[in-house]
Design an enzyme around this catalytic site. Structure first.
Site, PDB file in Angstrom:
ATOM      1  N   GLY A 253       0.774  -1.244   0.000  1.00 28.37           N
ATOM      2  CA  GLY A 253       0.000   0.000   0.000  1.00 28.37           C
ATOM      3  C   GLY A 253       0.798   1.283   0.000  1.00 28.37           C
ATOM      4  N   GLU A 295       4.266  -6.370   1.340  1.00 31.50           N
ATOM      5  CA  GLU A 295       3.817  -6.783   0.004  1.00 31.50           C
ATOM      6  C   GLU A 295       3.564  -5.582  -0.898  1.00 31.50           C
ATOM      7  OE1 GLU A 295       1.085 -10.642   1.053  1.00 31.50           O
ATOM      8  OE2 GLU A 295       0.145  -8.690   0.924  1.00 31.50           O
ATOM      9  N   PRO A 296       4.576  -4.855  -1.261  1.00 31.28           N
ATOM     10  CA  PRO A 296       4.351  -3.703  -2.138  1.00 31.28           C
ATOM     11  C   PRO A 296       4.043  -4.146  -3.567  1.00 31.28           C
ATOM     12  CG  PRO A 296       6.691  -4.035  -1.820  1.00 31.28           C
ATOM     13  CD  PRO A 296       5.999  -5.042  -0.941  1.00 31.28           C
ATOM     14  N   ARG A 298       2.191  -1.505  -6.209  1.00 33.64           N
ATOM     15  CA  ARG A 298       2.292  -0.234  -6.912  1.00 33.64           C
ATOM     16  C   ARG A 298       3.660   0.423  -6.788  1.00 33.64           C
ATOM     17  NH1 ARG A 298      -2.265   2.764  -7.440  1.00 33.64           N
ATOM     18  NH2 ARG A 298      -3.121   1.600  -5.688  1.00 33.64           N
ATOM     19  N   TYR A 339     -11.983   4.549 -10.978  1.00 34.27           N
ATOM     20  CA  TYR A 339     -12.036   5.228  -9.690  1.00 34.27           C
ATOM     21  C   TYR A 339     -11.451   6.643  -9.694  1.00 34.27           C
ATOM     22  CZ  TYR A 339      -7.961   2.004  -9.429  1.00 34.27           C
ATOM     23  OH  TYR A 339      -6.850   1.233  -9.692  1.00 34.27           O
ATOM     24  N   CYS A 366     -16.048   3.319 -27.622  1.00 32.80           N
ATOM     25  CA  CYS A 366     -17.418   3.798 -27.760  1.00 32.80           C
ATOM     26  C   CYS A 366     -18.081   3.772 -26.397  1.00 32.80           C
ATOM     27  CB  CYS A 366     -18.175   2.938 -28.757  1.00 32.80           C
ATOM     28  SG  CYS A 366     -17.404   2.999 -30.358  1.00 32.80           S
ATOM     29  N   GLU A 367     -17.731   4.808 -25.620  1.00 30.40           N
ATOM     30  CA  GLU A 367     -18.137   4.850 -24.209  1.00 30.40           C
ATOM     31  C   GLU A 367     -17.729   6.238 -23.724  1.00 30.40           C
ATOM     32  OE1 GLU A 367     -19.412   2.661 -21.727  1.00 30.40           O
ATOM     33  OE2 GLU A 367     -19.170   4.550 -20.643  1.00 30.40           O
ATOM     34  N   TYR A 396      -1.131  -1.509 -12.359  1.00 28.51           N
ATOM     35  CA  TYR A 396      -2.574  -1.606 -12.609  1.00 28.51           C
ATOM     36  C   TYR A 396      -2.982  -0.998 -13.954  1.00 28.51           C
ATOM     37  CZ  TYR A 396      -2.189  -2.702  -7.667  1.00 28.51           C
ATOM     38  OH  TYR A 396      -1.798  -3.264  -6.471  1.00 28.51           O
TER      39      TYR A 396
HETATM   40  C1  LIG Z   1      -3.164  -5.271  -3.869  1.00 29.88           C
HETATM   41  C2  LIG Z   1      -2.509  -5.907  -2.712  1.00 29.88           C
HETATM   42  C3  LIG Z   1      -1.229  -5.514  -2.330  1.00 29.88           C
HETATM   43  C4  LIG Z   1      -0.460  -4.417  -3.027  1.00 29.88           C
HETATM   44  O1  LIG Z   1      -1.024  -3.159  -2.848  1.00 29.88           O
HETATM   45  P1  LIG Z   1      -0.247  -1.882  -3.463  1.00 29.88           P
HETATM   46  O2  LIG Z   1      -1.125  -0.726  -3.089  1.00 29.88           O
HETATM   47  O3  LIG Z   1      -0.174  -2.084  -4.926  1.00 29.88           O
HETATM   48  O4  LIG Z   1       1.085  -1.836  -2.809  1.00 29.88           O
HETATM   49  C5  LIG Z   1      -0.632  -6.190  -1.286  1.00 29.88           C
HETATM   50  N1  LIG Z   1      -1.268  -7.193  -0.632  1.00 29.88           N
HETATM   51  C6  LIG Z   1      -2.513  -7.584  -0.974  1.00 29.88           C
HETATM   52  C7  LIG Z   1      -3.147  -8.681  -0.233  1.00 29.88           C
HETATM   53  C8  LIG Z   1      -3.177  -6.948  -2.008  1.00 29.88           C
HETATM   54  O5  LIG Z   1      -4.414  -7.347  -2.326  1.00 29.88           O
END
Ligand SMILES: *Cc1c(COP(=O)(O)O)cnc(C)c1O
Length: 438
Positions: A253, A295-296, A298, A339, A366-367, A396
């Site tokens: 995140g 768990e990065p 993005r 979003y 076409c949207e 993404y």
């Molecule tokens: C999407 C996700 C992430 C990565 O989130 P980012 O905002 O891209 O860093 C990590 N762990 C889980 C479980 C996710 O679903």
């Protein structure tokens, strides 16, 4: 012109005219590979991996792991890079898992996420030697146990916990945020209940707990709140059930810069704060700090990406709006439509011109919701044939791309050390009809 180009891999050519990415002129790349075109800066991806690994090892010691959340950008070459950099990966489907497998990624260092894994998914993952299932619900717990029993193996699992943190208000809410579709809430007792059930499964080894709360986070606060709740739970489970959490995965995140107004993340400083907090909290609770995983997604790949488009037409409706239509759209970038995601755009072949015309950059689908970005500034002289560069498109984008309107998906061209190569070729119209049986 003094512009904030968001990331150090974005620059302007010496004559001031052209947008450059990873030291390469985007107009040359567009000529060579065509548009729409995804560019990925391999050196930046590797630098991001190394920055993470250094930051977590400095903050938490050698046991800490970084798992790349590969849903952000999943293709074969990406998993090779992750393997070479010593990263783990998260996969959320058999498709991602198989792509990683085909890239030679050691799946023992992979987590399988998803809130709905079918029996076939579970069997496939085990056949391919997945390291860990991140168990999301009770049905899955028993399904993983059954498949492990059928193979006579002991399968490592983590349990996905919902700590009850609202990432938007940055508050620990006692009853709220238990409404997630993912995982087991601590507040309702579901987390403790599933842990007890998991501990007695004969073919499962419960290695620890997982949670994921934030998105576009630029400081340590949401991680500190999450760690506070989770470490308390970890301590409670040790006292009440003798459960020792070996591994605590606190999710991803971390944020990236889409706009000049976005802050610059001090990753190393953030990790140091989280590490100091967690050590002190664990000591206060009288527990050993588990091995910590992040768990990065993005923040590993987003600013390693840029998309190039060619302008097809400019439609000015006086006193209303100016439309600039480009040769891609929501098929290669659905994030504004989905979003309202913000972006920074430039006319890549005229960086020296003032970007002074307010316009809405739209795709070719076409949207009417097919908008890349409303109310951006481009030169008033922009016309058919000009090149538009959209920054920060590494996460993404390709992974969310579609064939709506039977449009073909762009290639991914990797840039490294001043050279370029195709990692994913451009889809052809024959690819589009390849599945038809009649
Ligand atoms: C999407 C996700 C992430 C990565 O989130 P980012 O905002 O891209 O860093 C990590 N762990 C889980 C479980 C996710 O679903």
């Amino acid at each position: 012109m003094n512009r904030d180009l968001l990331c150090e891999n974005v620059s302007v050519s010496k004559d001031g005219q052209h947008l450059c990415f990873a030291g390469m002129d985007t107009t040359d790349l567009a000529r060579q590979y065509g548009t729409p075109l995804y560019l990925m800066d391999e050196d930046r991806i590797r630098a991001c991996c190394r920055a993470y690994l250094t930051a977590v090892h400095d903050a938490f010691g050698d046991s800490a792991r970084v798992m790349y959340a590969s849903k952000a950008s999943s293709f074969k070459r990406m998993y090779e890079i992750m393997r070479e950099e010593g990263m783990g990966v998260d996969v959320v489907s058999v498709g991602e898992l198989y792509t990683a497998f085909k890239a030679g990624f050691p799946l023992s260092n992979a987590y399988f996420h998803s809130n709905n894994k079918t029996d076939e998914d579970i069997a496939f993952a085990m056949e391919h030697g997945i390291g860990y299932f991140v168990v999301d619900n009770e049905e899955e717990l028993y399904a993983v146990e059954r498949e492990a029993a059928a193979r006579g193996i002991t399968q490592s699992v983590l349990l996905r916990i919902t700590p009850g943190i609202d990432p938007h208000t940055f508050e620990a809410v006692s009853t709220g945020k238990v409404d997630s579709k993912f995982g087991f809430a601590i507040d309702t007792g579901a987390a403790e209940d599933i842990l007890q059930k998991a501990m007695v499964q004969p073919h499962l080894s419960v290695k620890g707990l997982h949670c994921h709360v934030g998105s576009q986070v630029f400081d340590s606060e949401v991680f500190l709140l999450t760690a506070d709740v989770m470490l308390q739970f970890i301590a409670d489970m040790k006292v009440r059930h003798g459960f020792v959490t070996e591994l605590f995965d606190i999710g991803g995140g971390f944020g990236v810069r889409y706009l000049p107004s976005d802050p610059v993340l001090d990753l190393h400083g953030c990790m140091a704060e989280i590490g100091a907090f967690m050590k002190q909290k664990a000591a206060a609770l009288g527990i050993d700090l588990p091995a910590v995983a992040f768990e990065p997604g993005r923040s590993i790949v987003a600013d390693a990406g840029m998309t190039l488009y060619t302008v097809g037409n400019v439609k000015c409706i006086p006193e209303f709006i100016n439309y600039v239509s480009i040769d891609g759209g929501m098929t290669d970038n659905v994030r504004y439509a989905l979003y309202g995601a913000p972006y920074t755009l430039f006319q890549a072949n005229a960086m020296n011109k003032p970007h002074d015309m307010t316009c809405t950059v739209v795709g070719r689908c076409c949207e009417s919701g097919d908008i890349i970005q409303p109310d951006v500034k481009l030169p008033a002289t922009i016309e058919r044939g000009d090149l538009v560069g959209v920054l920060t498109t590494g996460a993404y984008h390709y992974s969310m791309a579609s064939n709506y309107n039977r449009l073909t998906r762009p290639p991914i061209v990797m840039l490294s050390g001043g050279d370029s190569y195709v990692a994913v070729r451009r889809e052809t119209i024959d690819d589009l009809i390849a599945l038809y049986q009649k």
